[in-house]
Design a protein around this motif. Sequence first.
Motif, mmCIF file in Angstrom:
data_model
loop_
_atom_site.group_PDB
_atom_site.id
_atom_site.type_symbol
_atom_site.label_atom_id
_atom_site.label_comp_id
_atom_site.label_asym_id
_atom_site.label_seq_id
_atom_site.Cartn_x
_atom_site.Cartn_y
_atom_site.Cartn_z
ATOM 1 N N ASP A 24 50.638 61.580 82.693
ATOM 2 C CA ASP A 24 51.397 62.669 82.509
ATOM 3 C C ASP A 24 51.588 63.209 81.050
ATOM 4 O OD1 ASP A 24 53.433 64.862 82.917
ATOM 5 O OD2 ASP A 24 54.729 63.775 83.990
ATOM 6 N N TYR A 25 52.191 64.258 80.771
ATOM 7 C CA TYR A 25 52.044 64.696 79.421
ATOM 8 C C TYR A 25 52.879 63.771 78.295
ATOM 9 C CZ TYR A 25 53.239 68.314 75.519
ATOM 10 O OH TYR A 25 53.583 68.737 74.391
ATOM 11 N N LYS A 26 52.296 63.811 77.275
ATOM 12 C CA LYS A 26 53.103 63.046 76.168
ATOM 13 C C LYS A 26 53.195 64.029 75.234
ATOM 14 C CE LYS A 26 50.822 58.690 76.871
ATOM 15 N NZ LYS A 26 49.907 57.570 76.606
ATOM 16 N N TYR A 68 53.807 71.338 84.719
ATOM 17 C CA TYR A 68 53.575 72.330 85.456
ATOM 18 C C TYR A 68 54.498 73.348 85.753
ATOM 19 C CZ TYR A 68 49.164 69.824 87.337
ATOM 20 O OH TYR A 68 48.153 69.192 87.374
ATOM 21 N N HIS A 78 50.630 68.673 93.170
ATOM 22 C CA HIS A 78 50.231 69.471 92.117
ATOM 23 C C HIS A 78 50.523 70.767 92.494
ATOM 24 C CE1 HIS A 78 47.443 66.597 89.360
ATOM 25 N NE2 HIS A 78 47.722 65.858 90.389
ATOM 26 N N SER A 131 42.690 68.736 81.685
ATOM 27 C CA SER A 131 43.318 67.590 81.726
ATOM 28 C C SER A 131 44.585 67.557 82.799
ATOM 29 C CB SER A 131 43.610 67.075 80.317
ATOM 30 O OG SER A 131 42.453 66.991 79.812
ATOM 31 N N GLY A 132 44.237 68.527 83.665
ATOM 32 C CA GLY A 132 45.512 68.785 84.674
ATOM 33 C C GLY A 132 45.930 67.702 85.511
ATOM 34 N N ASP A 161 47.620 65.204 87.100
ATOM 35 C CA ASP A 161 48.938 64.411 86.995
ATOM 36 C C ASP A 161 50.077 64.928 85.585
ATOM 37 O OD1 ASP A 161 48.205 63.173 89.165
ATOM 38 O OD2 ASP A 161 47.284 61.355 88.104
ATOM 39 N N LYS A 162 49.788 66.125 85.173
ATOM 40 C CA LYS A 162 50.657 66.683 84.257
ATOM 41 C C LYS A 162 51.698 67.225 85.004
ATOM 42 C CE LYS A 162 47.889 65.152 80.915
ATOM 43 N NZ LYS A 162 46.924 64.601 81.845
ATOM 44 N N THR A 186 41.976 69.709 87.591
ATOM 45 C CA THR A 186 41.942 68.199 87.996
ATOM 46 C C THR A 186 40.526 67.632 88.358
ATOM 47 O OG1 THR A 186 42.306 68.373 90.234
ATOM 48 C CG2 THR A 186 44.349 68.345 88.865
ATOM 49 N N TRP A 208 47.298 65.116 75.684
ATOM 50 C CA TRP A 208 46.705 65.457 77.059
ATOM 51 C C TRP A 208 45.855 64.400 77.519
ATOM 52 C CZ3 TRP A 208 49.119 69.682 79.460
ATOM 53 C CH2 TRP A 208 49.947 70.457 78.656
#
Length: 482
Positions: free
Chosen positions: A311-313, A350, A475, A342-343, A345-346, A365, A306
Amino acid sequence: MVLKAFREHFGRGYEVYEKSYREKSGFSFFLAKGEEGKLLIVAGEKAPEGLSFFKEHKIEDKRFFFCRKNHENLEVLKTYFSDLKPVPIGLKPSFGTGDRLGITTPAHVRALKDSGLFPVFAQQSVRENERTGRNWRDVLDDATWGVFQEGFSESFGADADHIKKEEDLIAAAREGFSMFTLDPSDHVRNLSRLDEKEKNAIFENILKKERLDKIYLGKKYTVVKEKVEFDEKNLRDAALVYYDAVVYVSMMYQILKDEISDFDLEVSVDETETPTSPLFHIFVVEELRRKKVEFTNLALRFIGEWEKGVDYKGDLALFEKEIKMHAEISRMFGGYKLSLHSGSDKFSVYPIFSAATDGLFHVKTAGTSYLEAIKTVSIVKPSLFREIFKCAVNHFEEDRKSYHISADLSKAPDIDEVKDEDLPKLFEDSNVRQILHVTYGSVLRDISLKKALFETLEQNEELFYEIVANHIKKHVTLLGGN
Protein backbone atom coordinates in the motif's frame (compact mmCIF):
# COMPACT_ATOMS: atom_id res chain seq x y z
CA MET A 1 -26.95 -29.16 -29.70
CA VAL A 2 -23.30 -28.87 -30.71
CA LEU A 3 -21.99 -29.00 -27.14
CA LYS A 4 -24.35 -31.87 -26.35
CA ALA A 5 -23.07 -33.85 -29.33
CA PHE A 6 -19.45 -33.10 -28.38
CA ARG A 7 -19.99 -34.25 -24.80
CA GLU A 8 -21.73 -37.43 -25.87
CA HIS A 9 -18.78 -38.43 -28.03
CA PHE A 10 -15.81 -36.88 -26.22
CA GLY A 11 -17.11 -36.07 -22.74
CA ARG A 12 -14.80 -38.41 -20.89
CA GLY A 13 -11.66 -36.95 -22.39
CA TYR A 14 -12.45 -33.25 -22.57
CA GLU A 15 -13.72 -30.54 -20.26
CA VAL A 16 -15.74 -27.91 -22.13
CA TYR A 17 -15.54 -24.19 -21.29
CA GLU A 18 -19.20 -23.44 -21.87
CA LYS A 19 -18.87 -19.66 -21.67
CA SER A 20 -16.54 -19.72 -24.67
CA TYR A 21 -19.21 -21.08 -27.02
CA ARG A 22 -19.96 -18.83 -30.01
CA GLU A 23 -21.65 -19.26 -33.37
CA LYS A 24 -21.01 -17.43 -36.62
CA SER A 25 -21.53 -18.11 -40.34
CA GLY A 26 -22.62 -21.71 -39.79
CA PHE A 27 -19.69 -22.55 -37.52
CA SER A 28 -19.56 -23.22 -33.79
CA PHE A 29 -16.45 -22.29 -31.80
CA PHE A 30 -15.50 -23.17 -28.22
CA LEU A 31 -12.62 -24.16 -25.98
CA ALA A 32 -12.12 -27.56 -24.41
CA LYS A 33 -9.38 -29.01 -22.24
CA GLY A 34 -8.00 -32.49 -22.72
CA GLU A 35 -4.72 -34.35 -22.36
CA GLU A 36 -3.29 -32.12 -25.11
CA GLY A 37 -4.09 -29.02 -23.05
CA LYS A 38 -6.61 -26.36 -24.03
CA LEU A 39 -7.85 -26.62 -27.59
CA LEU A 40 -10.04 -24.63 -29.92
CA ILE A 41 -12.87 -26.81 -31.19
CA VAL A 42 -14.66 -25.74 -34.36
CA ALA A 43 -17.77 -27.48 -35.62
CA GLY A 44 -19.17 -27.09 -39.13
CA GLU A 45 -19.69 -28.76 -42.46
CA LYS A 46 -16.11 -27.90 -43.34
CA ALA A 47 -13.18 -26.13 -41.70
CA PRO A 48 -13.08 -22.31 -41.82
CA GLU A 49 -10.58 -20.97 -44.33
CA GLY A 50 -7.09 -20.64 -42.87
CA LEU A 51 -7.77 -22.83 -39.83
CA SER A 52 -5.14 -25.42 -38.95
CA PHE A 53 -6.22 -28.57 -37.12
CA PHE A 54 -4.53 -31.79 -36.07
CA LYS A 55 -7.56 -34.08 -36.12
CA GLU A 56 -11.22 -34.10 -37.07
CA HIS A 57 -14.27 -36.22 -36.30
CA LYS A 58 -17.59 -36.36 -38.08
CA ILE A 59 -20.71 -36.53 -35.93
CA GLU A 60 -23.97 -36.64 -37.85
CA ASP A 61 -23.95 -33.66 -40.25
CA LYS A 62 -21.07 -31.78 -38.61
CA ARG A 63 -17.35 -32.16 -38.49
CA PHE A 64 -15.45 -31.32 -35.30
CA PHE A 65 -12.02 -29.85 -35.90
CA PHE A 66 -9.49 -30.03 -33.05
CA CYS A 67 -7.15 -27.02 -33.25
CA ARG A 68 -4.11 -25.84 -31.35
CA LYS A 69 -4.51 -22.65 -29.36
CA ASN A 70 -1.96 -20.77 -31.44
CA HIS A 71 -1.60 -17.35 -33.06
CA GLU A 72 -2.66 -18.43 -36.53
CA ASN A 73 -5.91 -19.96 -35.33
CA LEU A 74 -6.61 -16.95 -33.15
CA GLU A 75 -6.26 -14.72 -36.21
CA VAL A 76 -8.87 -16.87 -37.96
CA LEU A 77 -11.13 -16.54 -34.93
CA LYS A 78 -10.81 -12.75 -35.05
CA THR A 79 -12.10 -12.68 -38.61
CA TYR A 80 -15.38 -14.02 -37.26
CA PHE A 81 -15.46 -12.07 -33.99
CA SER A 82 -14.10 -8.55 -34.22
CA ASP A 83 -14.65 -8.00 -30.49
CA LEU A 84 -11.54 -10.13 -29.93
CA LYS A 85 -9.44 -7.24 -31.24
CA PRO A 86 -8.43 -4.60 -28.66
CA VAL A 87 -9.64 -1.06 -29.17
CA PRO A 88 -8.70 2.40 -27.84
CA ILE A 89 -10.36 3.47 -24.59
CA GLY A 90 -10.55 7.23 -24.81
CA LEU A 91 -11.64 9.06 -21.67
CA LYS A 92 -13.59 6.26 -20.02
CA PRO A 93 -12.43 5.22 -16.52
CA SER A 94 -10.18 2.23 -17.07
CA PHE A 95 -8.25 -0.48 -15.27
CA GLY A 96 -5.26 -2.46 -16.54
CA THR A 97 -4.48 -5.98 -15.36
CA GLY A 98 -0.99 -7.15 -16.17
CA ASP A 99 -0.52 -10.91 -16.40
CA ARG A 100 3.03 -12.13 -15.99
CA LEU A 101 1.98 -15.77 -16.39
CA GLY A 102 -0.24 -15.40 -19.44
CA ILE A 103 -3.01 -17.56 -17.93
CA THR A 104 -4.81 -15.14 -15.61
CA THR A 105 -7.11 -13.22 -17.95
CA PRO A 106 -10.23 -15.34 -17.20
CA ALA A 107 -9.96 -14.19 -13.58
CA HIS A 108 -9.50 -10.59 -14.70
CA VAL A 109 -12.59 -10.85 -16.90
CA ARG A 110 -14.65 -12.10 -13.97
CA ALA A 111 -13.47 -9.22 -11.81
CA LEU A 112 -14.00 -6.45 -14.36
CA LYS A 113 -17.09 -7.58 -16.28
CA ASP A 114 -19.95 -5.12 -15.64
CA SER A 115 -17.69 -3.14 -13.28
CA GLY A 116 -18.08 0.17 -15.08
CA LEU A 117 -14.32 0.28 -15.67
CA PHE A 118 -13.02 -0.24 -19.19
CA PRO A 119 -10.73 -3.31 -18.98
CA VAL A 120 -7.20 -3.48 -20.35
CA PHE A 121 -6.65 -7.23 -20.29
CA ALA A 122 -3.36 -7.27 -22.21
CA GLN A 123 -0.82 -5.17 -20.35
CA GLN A 124 2.88 -5.86 -20.08
CA SER A 125 6.03 -3.79 -19.89
CA VAL A 126 9.20 -4.30 -21.86
CA ARG A 127 10.97 -5.12 -18.61
CA GLU A 128 8.41 -7.81 -17.77
CA ASN A 129 8.65 -9.32 -21.25
CA GLU A 130 12.41 -9.55 -20.92
CA ARG A 131 12.16 -11.32 -17.57
CA THR A 132 9.37 -13.71 -18.52
CA GLY A 133 10.76 -14.55 -21.96
CA ARG A 134 7.58 -13.37 -23.67
CA ASN A 135 6.96 -10.91 -26.49
CA TRP A 136 4.14 -8.58 -27.57
CA ARG A 137 2.44 -11.33 -29.57
CA ASP A 138 2.50 -13.71 -26.62
CA VAL A 139 0.99 -11.10 -24.31
CA LEU A 140 -1.83 -10.14 -26.65
CA ASP A 141 -2.60 -13.70 -27.74
CA ASP A 142 -2.70 -15.04 -24.18
CA ALA A 143 -5.04 -12.29 -23.05
CA THR A 144 -7.29 -12.71 -26.08
CA TRP A 145 -7.62 -16.46 -25.58
CA GLY A 146 -8.60 -15.72 -21.98
CA VAL A 147 -11.23 -13.24 -23.17
CA PHE A 148 -12.59 -15.89 -25.56
CA GLN A 149 -12.59 -18.55 -22.84
CA GLU A 150 -14.82 -16.41 -20.63
CA GLY A 151 -17.19 -15.44 -23.43
CA PHE A 152 -16.44 -11.75 -22.95
CA SER A 153 -17.79 -9.91 -26.00
CA GLU A 154 -17.44 -6.30 -24.85
CA SER A 155 -14.56 -4.02 -25.74
CA PHE A 156 -11.14 -4.31 -24.12
CA GLY A 157 -7.76 -2.62 -24.49
CA ALA A 158 -4.17 -3.77 -24.87
CA ASP A 159 -1.34 -1.71 -23.36
CA ALA A 160 2.27 -1.99 -24.48
CA ASP A 161 3.67 -0.61 -21.26
CA HIS A 162 6.80 1.38 -20.38
CA ILE A 163 8.24 1.57 -23.86
CA LYS A 164 11.58 3.32 -24.27
CA LYS A 165 12.85 2.12 -27.64
CA GLU A 166 11.54 2.77 -31.14
CA GLU A 167 11.77 -0.88 -32.14
CA ASP A 168 9.59 -1.96 -29.20
CA LEU A 169 7.00 0.67 -30.09
CA ILE A 170 6.80 -0.39 -33.72
CA ALA A 171 6.67 -4.10 -32.86
CA ALA A 172 3.77 -3.58 -30.44
CA ALA A 173 1.87 -1.46 -32.95
CA ARG A 174 2.23 -4.13 -35.62
CA GLU A 175 0.96 -6.82 -33.26
CA GLY A 176 -2.30 -4.92 -32.74
CA PHE A 177 -1.93 -3.17 -29.40
CA SER A 178 -4.34 -0.29 -28.87
CA MET A 179 -2.56 1.60 -26.10
CA PHE A 180 1.08 2.61 -25.81
CA THR A 181 2.77 3.86 -22.66
CA LEU A 182 5.89 5.87 -23.36
CA ASP A 183 8.48 5.92 -20.59
CA PRO A 184 10.77 8.95 -21.00
CA SER A 185 12.43 8.43 -17.61
CA ASP A 186 15.89 8.19 -19.23
CA HIS A 187 15.38 11.76 -20.40
CA VAL A 188 14.13 13.17 -17.08
CA ARG A 189 16.72 14.99 -14.99
CA ASN A 190 16.96 14.68 -11.23
CA LEU A 191 17.37 18.18 -9.78
CA SER A 192 18.99 16.92 -6.58
CA ARG A 193 22.02 15.76 -8.56
CA LEU A 194 22.76 19.18 -10.06
CA ASP A 195 24.25 22.26 -8.45
CA GLU A 196 23.03 25.77 -9.32
CA LYS A 197 25.78 26.38 -11.82
CA GLU A 198 24.98 23.18 -13.69
CA LYS A 199 21.26 23.96 -13.65
CA ASN A 200 21.79 27.39 -15.14
CA ALA A 201 24.14 26.10 -17.84
CA ILE A 202 21.75 23.36 -18.94
CA PHE A 203 18.83 25.78 -18.99
CA GLU A 204 20.79 28.20 -21.16
CA ASN A 205 21.35 25.40 -23.66
CA ILE A 206 17.63 24.65 -23.70
CA LEU A 207 16.86 28.33 -24.32
CA LYS A 208 19.13 28.24 -27.35
CA LYS A 209 16.77 25.64 -28.82
CA GLU A 210 13.50 27.26 -27.74
CA ARG A 211 12.83 30.52 -25.92
CA LEU A 212 10.70 29.03 -23.20
CA ASP A 213 11.15 32.15 -21.12
CA LYS A 214 9.19 34.20 -23.67
CA ILE A 215 6.40 31.61 -23.62
CA TYR A 216 6.03 30.98 -19.90
CA LEU A 217 7.53 33.70 -17.69
CA GLY A 218 4.78 35.47 -15.81
CA LYS A 219 2.10 33.05 -17.00
CA LYS A 220 -0.44 32.52 -14.21
CA TYR A 221 -2.95 29.77 -13.44
CA THR A 222 -5.57 29.29 -10.75
CA VAL A 223 -5.76 25.71 -9.44
CA VAL A 224 -8.23 24.90 -6.65
CA LYS A 225 -8.26 28.57 -5.67
CA GLU A 226 -4.46 28.66 -5.50
CA LYS A 227 -2.53 30.86 -7.89
CA VAL A 228 0.55 29.35 -9.49
CA GLU A 229 2.92 31.26 -11.75
CA PHE A 230 6.03 30.60 -13.75
CA ASP A 231 8.98 32.60 -12.49
CA GLU A 232 12.60 32.31 -13.55
CA LYS A 233 13.50 29.61 -11.05
CA ASN A 234 10.52 27.29 -11.33
CA LEU A 235 10.48 27.61 -15.13
CA ARG A 236 14.15 26.68 -15.21
CA ASP A 237 13.54 23.69 -12.94
CA ALA A 238 10.50 22.49 -14.91
CA ALA A 239 12.47 22.67 -18.16
CA LEU A 240 15.46 20.91 -16.63
CA VAL A 241 13.33 18.01 -15.45
CA TYR A 242 10.93 17.59 -18.36
CA TYR A 243 11.96 19.44 -21.53
CA ASP A 244 14.07 16.63 -23.00
CA ALA A 245 11.45 14.08 -21.96
CA VAL A 246 8.75 15.92 -23.91
CA VAL A 247 11.01 16.14 -26.97
CA TYR A 248 11.52 12.38 -26.76
CA VAL A 249 7.76 11.74 -26.39
CA SER A 250 7.05 13.96 -29.40
CA MET A 251 9.52 12.00 -31.51
CA MET A 252 8.06 8.63 -30.46
CA TYR A 253 4.52 9.89 -31.03
CA GLN A 254 5.32 10.74 -34.64
CA ILE A 255 6.82 7.28 -35.16
CA LEU A 256 3.65 5.70 -33.78
CA LYS A 257 1.41 7.87 -35.95
CA ASP A 258 3.30 6.64 -39.00
CA GLU A 259 2.38 3.07 -38.05
CA ILE A 260 -1.28 3.32 -36.94
CA SER A 261 -3.91 6.02 -36.82
CA ASP A 262 -6.15 5.17 -33.86
CA PHE A 263 -4.64 4.52 -30.44
CA ASP A 264 -4.42 5.63 -26.83
CA LEU A 265 -1.15 7.24 -25.82
CA GLU A 266 -0.01 7.35 -22.23
CA VAL A 267 2.87 9.56 -21.19
CA SER A 268 4.51 8.24 -18.04
CA VAL A 269 6.79 10.32 -15.85
CA ASP A 270 6.08 8.30 -12.71
CA GLU A 271 9.31 6.29 -12.54
CA THR A 272 11.41 9.29 -11.56
CA GLU A 273 12.81 10.58 -8.30
CA THR A 274 11.29 14.04 -8.64
CA PRO A 275 7.60 14.35 -7.63
CA THR A 276 5.51 16.17 -10.22
CA SER A 277 4.37 19.44 -8.67
CA PRO A 278 1.18 21.08 -10.00
CA LEU A 279 3.31 23.61 -11.90
CA PHE A 280 5.47 20.84 -13.37
CA HIS A 281 2.26 19.07 -14.43
CA ILE A 282 1.16 22.24 -16.21
CA PHE A 283 4.53 22.56 -17.96
CA VAL A 284 4.38 18.97 -19.26
CA VAL A 285 0.86 19.38 -20.62
CA GLU A 286 1.57 22.79 -22.15
CA GLU A 287 4.68 21.44 -23.87
CA LEU A 288 2.95 18.31 -25.15
CA ARG A 289 0.12 20.41 -26.55
CA ARG A 290 2.57 22.87 -28.06
CA LYS A 291 4.23 19.99 -29.87
CA LYS A 292 0.81 18.70 -30.95
CA VAL A 293 1.14 15.38 -29.11
CA GLU A 294 -2.32 13.90 -28.64
CA PHE A 295 -2.31 11.84 -25.46
CA THR A 296 -5.05 10.06 -23.52
CA ASN A 297 -3.34 9.39 -20.19
CA LEU A 298 -0.71 11.14 -18.12
CA ALA A 299 1.06 9.24 -15.35
CA LEU A 300 2.65 11.64 -12.88
CA ARG A 301 5.13 11.03 -10.08
CA PHE A 302 2.81 11.71 -7.17
CA ILE A 303 4.12 12.60 -3.73
CA GLY A 304 4.76 9.79 -1.25
CA GLU A 305 6.21 6.34 -1.86
CA TRP A 306 4.69 4.07 -4.50
CA GLU A 307 6.50 0.82 -3.87
CA LYS A 308 5.60 -2.37 -5.66
CA GLY A 309 3.22 -4.84 -4.07
CA VAL A 310 2.28 -2.85 -0.97
CA ASP A 311 0.00 0.00 0.00
CA TYR A 312 0.84 3.68 -0.31
CA LYS A 313 3.44 5.08 2.05
CA GLY A 314 2.94 8.75 2.74
CA ASP A 315 0.70 11.47 4.12
CA LEU A 316 -2.79 10.76 2.80
CA ALA A 317 -4.04 14.26 3.62
CA LEU A 318 -1.19 15.80 1.65
CA PHE A 319 -1.76 13.37 -1.22
CA GLU A 320 -5.45 14.30 -1.26
CA LYS A 321 -4.62 17.99 -1.47
CA GLU A 322 -2.19 17.44 -4.34
CA ILE A 323 -4.34 14.99 -6.31
CA LYS A 324 -7.20 17.48 -6.21
CA MET A 325 -4.90 20.05 -7.76
CA HIS A 326 -3.66 17.61 -10.40
CA ALA A 327 -7.24 16.59 -11.20
CA GLU A 328 -8.26 20.23 -11.51
CA ILE A 329 -5.37 20.82 -13.91
CA SER A 330 -6.42 17.84 -16.05
CA ARG A 331 -9.96 19.22 -16.22
CA MET A 332 -8.66 22.70 -16.96
CA PHE A 333 -6.76 21.52 -20.01
CA GLY A 334 -9.15 18.67 -20.84
CA GLY A 335 -8.74 15.71 -23.14
CA TYR A 336 -6.75 13.33 -20.93
CA LYS A 337 -6.97 11.17 -17.82
CA LEU A 338 -4.63 10.87 -14.86
CA SER A 339 -2.99 7.47 -14.66
CA LEU A 340 -1.91 5.72 -11.48
CA HIS A 341 0.97 3.28 -11.91
CA SER A 342 2.21 0.94 -9.20
CA GLY A 343 -1.48 0.48 -8.50
CA SER A 344 -0.87 -2.93 -6.97
CA ASP A 345 -2.76 -2.80 -3.69
CA LYS A 346 -2.72 0.98 -3.19
CA PHE A 347 -6.02 0.51 -1.40
CA SER A 348 -5.74 3.50 0.93
CA VAL A 349 -5.46 6.02 -1.92
CA TYR A 350 -8.02 4.53 -4.30
CA PRO A 351 -11.12 6.27 -2.88
CA ILE A 352 -9.26 9.59 -2.75
CA PHE A 353 -7.92 9.17 -6.28
CA SER A 354 -11.28 8.14 -7.71
CA ALA A 355 -13.19 10.97 -6.03
CA ALA A 356 -10.70 13.65 -7.02
CA THR A 357 -10.52 12.61 -10.67
CA ASP A 358 -14.27 12.02 -10.97
CA GLY A 359 -13.76 9.02 -13.23
CA LEU A 360 -11.07 10.58 -15.41
CA PHE A 361 -8.51 7.95 -14.44
CA HIS A 362 -6.60 4.89 -15.50
CA VAL A 363 -5.09 2.47 -12.96
CA LYS A 364 -2.48 -0.20 -13.64
CA THR A 365 -1.74 -3.37 -11.73
CA ALA A 366 0.61 -6.19 -12.67
CA GLY A 367 2.48 -7.96 -9.91
CA THR A 368 -0.57 -8.24 -7.67
CA SER A 369 -2.10 -10.97 -9.87
CA TYR A 370 1.20 -12.85 -9.84
CA LEU A 371 1.23 -12.67 -6.03
CA GLU A 372 -2.30 -14.07 -5.89
CA ALA A 373 -1.21 -16.91 -8.16
CA ILE A 374 1.66 -17.74 -5.80
CA LYS A 375 -0.73 -17.47 -2.85
CA THR A 376 -2.89 -20.11 -4.56
CA VAL A 377 0.15 -22.37 -4.69
CA SER A 378 0.81 -21.79 -0.98
CA ILE A 379 -2.69 -23.11 -0.28
CA VAL A 380 -2.77 -26.15 -2.53
CA LYS A 381 0.88 -27.20 -2.73
CA PRO A 382 2.97 -25.91 0.19
CA SER A 383 6.10 -27.81 -0.86
CA LEU A 384 6.17 -26.03 -4.22
CA PHE A 385 5.57 -22.66 -2.59
CA ARG A 386 8.60 -23.23 -0.36
CA GLU A 387 10.74 -23.92 -3.45
CA ILE A 388 9.47 -20.77 -5.14
CA PHE A 389 10.15 -18.69 -2.04
CA LYS A 390 13.68 -20.03 -1.71
CA CYS A 391 14.34 -19.22 -5.36
CA ALA A 392 13.00 -15.71 -4.75
CA VAL A 393 15.23 -15.19 -1.72
CA ASN A 394 18.29 -16.39 -3.61
CA HIS A 395 17.72 -13.96 -6.50
CA PHE A 396 16.21 -11.04 -4.63
CA GLU A 397 19.24 -8.77 -4.36
CA GLU A 398 19.85 -8.90 -8.10
CA ASP A 399 16.19 -8.72 -9.16
CA ARG A 400 15.34 -5.79 -6.89
CA LYS A 401 17.75 -3.40 -8.63
CA SER A 402 15.26 -2.13 -11.20
CA TYR A 403 12.34 -1.82 -8.78
CA HIS A 404 11.39 0.76 -6.19
CA ILE A 405 10.95 -1.27 -3.00
CA SER A 406 12.16 -1.29 0.60
CA ALA A 407 11.93 -4.98 1.48
CA ASP A 408 14.52 -6.22 3.96
CA LEU A 409 15.78 -9.70 3.15
CA SER A 410 16.97 -10.16 6.73
CA LYS A 411 13.33 -10.02 7.82
CA ALA A 412 12.28 -12.83 5.51
CA PRO A 413 11.00 -15.87 7.43
CA ASP A 414 12.76 -19.21 7.50
CA ILE A 415 10.28 -20.80 5.16
CA ASP A 416 10.96 -24.32 6.43
CA GLU A 417 9.90 -23.24 9.91
CA VAL A 418 6.47 -21.95 8.83
CA LYS A 419 3.58 -24.41 9.14
CA ASP A 420 1.72 -25.30 5.96
CA GLU A 421 -1.51 -23.75 7.17
CA ASP A 422 0.28 -20.48 7.94
CA LEU A 423 1.88 -20.01 4.52
CA PRO A 424 -1.00 -17.96 3.00
CA LYS A 425 -0.73 -15.52 5.92
CA LEU A 426 2.78 -14.59 4.75
CA PHE A 427 1.17 -12.51 2.01
CA GLU A 428 0.20 -10.00 4.69
CA ASP A 429 3.93 -9.33 5.25
CA SER A 430 5.23 -6.47 3.08
CA ASN A 431 8.74 -7.97 2.96
CA VAL A 432 7.45 -11.31 1.68
CA ARG A 433 5.19 -9.60 -0.86
CA GLN A 434 8.00 -7.54 -2.33
CA ILE A 435 10.50 -10.41 -2.34
CA LEU A 436 8.05 -12.46 -4.39
CA HIS A 437 6.87 -9.50 -6.46
CA VAL A 438 10.20 -8.65 -8.07
CA THR A 439 11.64 -12.17 -8.50
CA TYR A 440 9.05 -13.54 -10.93
CA GLY A 441 11.63 -13.57 -13.73
CA SER A 442 13.99 -15.81 -11.80
CA VAL A 443 11.18 -18.17 -10.85
CA LEU A 444 9.95 -18.41 -14.45
CA ARG A 445 13.47 -18.95 -15.79
CA ASP A 446 13.77 -22.03 -13.59
CA ILE A 447 12.29 -24.59 -15.98
CA SER A 448 11.28 -27.14 -13.35
CA LEU A 449 9.74 -24.50 -11.09
CA LYS A 450 7.85 -22.93 -13.97
CA LYS A 451 6.50 -26.31 -15.11
CA ALA A 452 5.37 -27.19 -11.59
CA LEU A 453 3.81 -23.75 -11.10
CA PHE A 454 1.75 -23.91 -14.28
CA GLU A 455 0.69 -27.51 -13.66
CA THR A 456 -0.45 -26.64 -10.14
CA LEU A 457 -2.47 -23.64 -11.28
CA GLU A 458 -4.01 -25.64 -14.12
CA GLN A 459 -5.01 -28.43 -11.76
CA ASN A 460 -6.59 -25.87 -9.44
CA GLU A 461 -7.85 -23.55 -12.14
CA GLU A 462 -11.16 -22.49 -10.59
CA LEU A 463 -9.63 -21.77 -7.19
CA PHE A 464 -6.87 -19.78 -8.89
CA TYR A 465 -9.42 -17.71 -10.82
CA GLU A 466 -11.51 -17.17 -7.71
CA ILE A 467 -8.59 -15.94 -5.60
CA VAL A 468 -7.34 -13.52 -8.27
CA ALA A 469 -10.83 -12.28 -9.18
CA ASN A 470 -11.74 -11.58 -5.57
CA HIS A 471 -8.54 -9.61 -5.10
CA ILE A 472 -9.04 -7.52 -8.24
CA LYS A 473 -12.67 -6.90 -7.26
CA LYS A 474 -11.36 -5.23 -4.12
CA HIS A 475 -9.46 -2.80 -6.34
CA VAL A 476 -12.57 -2.21 -8.44
CA THR A 477 -14.80 -1.54 -5.44
CA LEU A 478 -12.43 0.96 -3.85
CA LEU A 479 -12.18 2.79 -7.17
CA GLY A 480 -15.94 3.18 -7.24
CA GLY A 481 -16.67 0.40 -9.70
CA ASN A 482 -19.49 -2.10 -9.49
